[in-house]
Write a protein that holds these residues in place. Structure first.
Motif: not given
Length: 91
Positions: A49-60
């Motif tokens: 979950i932490n990894k997914e949130v980090t990736q989503q924020r980096a993409a934005k």
């Protein structure tokens, strides 16, 4: 006779435990509904979950301001630097 208390798994999120949900949503700065949707999609591993949130924020994130894209062409006799029109050429 004493029975050992069953310890919860530390790296898994239990959505029925409101205290655990509150801690994770506060740490990741997301709503409980977003967390529940993400758990349904990728599973209940806190690391995932932490990894997914980090990736989503980096993409934005937008590209950093002030980045200059330039190309350099080098031949045997001369070097040519091509800069975008809106930035001054460095000499």
């Amino acid at each position: 006779m004493r029975r050992a208390k069953i310890q919860p798994t530390r790296n898994k999120l239990d959505l029925t435990d409101q205290a655990q949900v509150r801690v994770v949503t506060k740490r990741l700065k997301m709503s409980p509904a977003e967390l529940a949707e993400m758990v349904g999609r990728i599973g209940n591993s806190i690391t995932a979950i932490n990894k997914e949130v980090t990736q989503q924020r980096a993409a934005k994130l937008p590209a950093p301001a002030g980045t200059v894209i330039a190309s350099v062409t080098v031949t045997e006799t001369k070097a040519e630097l091509i800069m975008p029109d809106d930035t001054p050429a460095a000499t």
